[in-house]
Enzyme design. Structure first.
Site: not given
Length: 489
Positions: A13, A34, A41, A43-45, A47, A114, A228, A275, A336, A371
């Site tokens: 990551g 892996k 994770n 890559s999925l971020a 914001g 945000e 989240h 959050r 999340h 966070r």
């Protein structure tokens, strides 16, 4: 693959990739992923990355204050100061590396707001910032001749050696291999798959945390888990896609089952509260209404703005039959992010000599109990760089001693893993330690999680992906529930 490296980096990551890039050419690095390199994770971020880049309207003190408030003042202030003061230079470095942050007409990086932030300071690439960063870093890593990359490779064991570590690997072709390294940076990501529903990728099973724990590293605040508030509520999908914080930052409102805004009934910041506050509000409102149907509504915004600002979310929702320019988006909280993890100091050193940790698997203390949005990618960059810098300095004084003789290959064959253990662990965690935990469910859940862990450790099972991930989930569940149990005593 060589027999021995200066450094093994576990995870591909943002933390693993960026960390690997910080070493000079004379330092040999093995990067282990892996699964395929782009799957993480990071890559999925969606914001973006929070950084004080425009000091005419923002400053470090404000960013620090926002981080402390979100973290309930349980943060490590020194770690936040490092993050906030050094982070902007790492973000600018990403831009130099080719990350296509969104720019305004004058060529300056655009910054959005945000939840929890007092200023517009989140730089982004539309609504797929993490993917843009990871893709750029992958290209850079592939250019570095001192970095060898192993994709689709499972790290199933990590053992101390005379001058470093031995890593037990199952390669892409199914073969077993051992490799030595003088230092190891664990950047293996989070634990999302310990829950029934998560925004995390399929690989987030806590493997690195488990291996560090087995080595004796201190694990801290693993029960500090962020849920989240706005994951797409698709019942069929365990891996739920995220409806970014930035959607609310751009004006989306949160509605209950009756189509009423309710967030302001629970906090004066409404939808833009941190959050955990918004997640708690949804759970409390669901109990009040006896209904778990909740929605995000951004239909009053210009459709073209919405499509251009959130193209990935727009397309992903269309696949679910929802046009976010016309329809309300069904949402509900789910797991999340992890604030705790392998405890580290300001140079990402763990309590085990030569073992470092960075990114979501680590506990720097930056996030406190919750966070602040878009601080995670920044943390991954800053502390993976610091880990690499610290290791590089130590290697300068290296006496050239070998890690040691590689251990003989052990038998990977064994009993077949019983079906349903991971599913059972997920149900335990969902019941006992979700958004508003149920302390009454913890003792029985912990007892069963320990039984599963003991079964896995003593059952002589075949060592493969299924076993390693089940072992990790059981270990993670036990640590979390033990922590919760001890805190309640």
């Amino acid at each position: 693959m060589k027999r021995e490296y200066d450094v093994i980096v576990v995870g591909a990551g943002a933390a693993g990739l960026y960390g690997a890039l910080q070493f000079p050419e004379n330092v040999s690095v093995l990067l282990i992923s892996k699964r395929e390199l782009p799957l993480s994770n990071s890559s999925l971020a969606q914001g973006g990355v929070a950084a004080v880049l425009d000091k005419s309207h923002d400053n470090f003190k404000l960013h620090i204050a926002d981080t402390l408030i979100a973290g309930k003042y349980k943060n490590n202030l020194a770690a936040i100061e490092v993050l906030v003061s050094e982070g902007p230079q790492d973000v600018l470095k990403l831009k130099e590396m080719g990350v296509a942050f969104d720019l305004d007409a004058s060529g300056k990086m655009m910054m959005t707001l945000e939840a929890g932030h007092s200023r517009h300071r989140i730089v982004h690439h539309k609504d797929s910032t993490g993917r843009a960063i990871v893709d750029a870093l992958i290209e850079k890593v592939k250019e570095h001749k001192n970095v060898d990359i192993l994709e689709n490779t499972l790290l199933y064991s990590l053992e101390k050696a005379d001058n470093g570590f031995f890593a037990g690997l199952i390669l892409d072709n199914g073969e077993q291999a051992f490799v030595g390294a003088k230092y190891c940076i664990m950047a293996s990501g989070g634990i999302g798959r310990v829950y029934q529903y998560t925004t995390n990728s399929a690989i987030a099973t806590g493997d690195g945390i488990t291996l560090a724990h087995m080595l004796g590293a201190r694990i801290k605040h693993l029960s500090w888990i962020q849920f989240h508030p706005t994951a797409f509520a698709a019942e069929a999908d365990r891996e739920r896609f995220l409806i970014s914080e930035a959607v609310r930052g751009e004006g989306a409102v949160l509605l209950n089952c009756d189509g009423e805004r309710f967030a302001f009934n629970y906090d004066e910041r409404g939808e833009l509260a941190p959050r955990d506050v918004v997640s708690n509000a949804i759970i409390l409102e669901s109990r009040k209404k006896g209904n778990e149907n909740f929605y995000l509504d951004i239909t009053d915004k210009d459709p073209e703005f919405v499509k251009n600002r959130f193209p990935m979310i727009y397309e992903r929702c269309l696949e679910e039959g929802i046009d976010i320019t016309k329809d309300r988006i069904p949402v509900f909280p789910c797991q999340h992010y992890l604030m705790g993890g392998i405890d580290v100091d300001l140079n990402a050193r763990t309590t085990v000599d030569r073992l470092y940790a960075a990114g979501e698997c680590s506990h720097t203390g930056v996030h406190g109990a919750n966070r602040l949005a878009s601080n995670s990618l920044l943390e991954a960059l800053v502390f993976s760089r610091r880990a690499a810098q610290d290791i590089t300095e130590k290697l300068k004084n290296d006496n050239g001693a070998s890690v040691g003789e590689l251990p003989p290959k052990e038998a990977l064959e064994g009993n077949e893993l019983p079906h349903g253990l991971r599913t059972e662990i997920r149900k335990i965690m969902q019941t006992s330690h979700f958004v508003i935990p149920d302390p009454s469910a913890v003792p029985a859940g912990l007892k069963r999680a320990k039984e599963i862990k003991d079964l896995l450790l003593n059952g002589h099972y075949k060592i493969d992906h299924n076993f390693v991930e089940a072992r990790s989930l059981a270990c993670v569940a036990c640590i979390i529930l033990e922590e919760v149990s001890n805190d309640s005593e």
